[in-house]
Write a protein that holds these residues in place. Structure first.
Motif: not given
Ligand SMILES: Nc1ncnc2c1ncn2[C@@H]1O[C@H](COP(=O)(O)OP(=O)(O)OP(=O)(O)O)[C@@H](O)[C@H]1O
Ligand SMILES: [Mg+2]
Length: 263
Positions: A37-60
């Protein structure tokens, strides 16, 4: 467990890259299929998106896999207030982009012609977000959508306070089938009359049994009523519900269901 805390928010590309490598090597995700799962889902771009979403307060924090599907994986997460959220992450590579393109083309909400696969998947996720919002605002019991960005959608977690996700109706048949059936048909009607949408993939697989209340999920393919295939999809939804509830002991014809939705 992946923590998307403030100190990680300003990562450079290089740091994100190495964070991804750590995720892969340390198997930080809980669950049997962690590494895959980790290698399939978290390509670099997805990881970046997740970090950006963490700024919204909806995901830590991303904490465990709820479901690994053909096109998307659903994770359990925690927001800044330590409340559970559901995080649906689409994989660009394994998405049925021809189907997505077809559904999007007939939808007047999406004017741009999309040929790029990534663009199509992003539009698809945006469509799921907007469909959820429309359904939610019309009173249909669906997970409340919080935010979406690129291939990631964050929504209300349907489950108990311990973090156990609600089972599907397929996994947990209703204790009172007739009552459940009536609620579902009522939601189909609201979706049609108020949200002006047809779900398009409705069945016991895409309805959660949350403490004997139906919660309709997986609404990405839902189409607006003037989409060329709206009628066909509505009929199929009615057939599926009729068939699944026959197994639970409720008999009704697809025609009866359609009448309740449309009259
Ligand atoms: N908001 C939510 N809260 C709790 N669990 C959820 C939520 N959304 C989805 N799930 C779980 O994840 C599973 C898959 O979600 P969904 O149906 O939206 O994805 P999918 O695209 O159909 O995936 P698949 O390829 O497996 O069909 C659901 O069956 C349900 O168990
Ligand atoms: Mg599904």
């Amino acid at each position: 467990m992946i923590t998307l805390s403030a100190d990680k928010k300003d990562k450079t590309f290089h740091e994100i890259d190495s964070a991804l490598e750590r995720v892969k090597s340390e198997k930080r995700l809980k669950g049997v299929e962690d590494r895959r799962v980790a290698s399939e889902v978290f390509d670099k771009r997805t990881l970046e998106v997740l970090y950006k979403l963490s700024n919204t307060g909806y995901l830590s924090i991303l904490d465990g896999v709820i479901s690994t599907g053909k096109e998307a994986n659903v994770f359990k997460g925690l927001d800044d207030h330590d409340d559970f959220v559901a995080v649906k992450i689409y994989r660009i590579a394994t998405s049925d982009f021809k189907k997505m393109q077809y559904y999007i083309q007939g939808d007047p909400r999406f004017k741009v012609k999309m040929s790029n696969k990534r663009q199509v998947v992003h539009a698809w996720v945006n469509k799921e977000f907007r469909n959820l919002k429309r359904a939610y605002e019309s009173g249909v019991r669906v997970p409340r959508p919080f935010v979406s960005r690129e291939n990631v959608l964050i929504m209300e977690f349907i489950g108990d306070s311990e973090g156990n996700p609600a089972p599907t109706l397929k996994e947990a048949p209703p204790l009172h089938p007739r009552k459940m059936f009536d609620k579902i048909v009522y939601y189909m009607r609201l979706l049609y009359k108020m949200a002006r949408l047809v779900h398009g993939d409705l069945s016991a697989f895409n309805i959660l049994n949350f403490e004997e209340e139906p919660v309709i999920i997986d609404i990405s393919q839902a189409v607006v009523l003037d989409h060329p295939i709206a009628e066909e999809l509505l009929e199929r939804d009615a057939r599926n519900i009729s068939r699944d509830f026959k197994r639970f002991g409720v008999s009704s014809t697809p025609q009866e269901i359609l009448e309740k939705i449309m009259d």
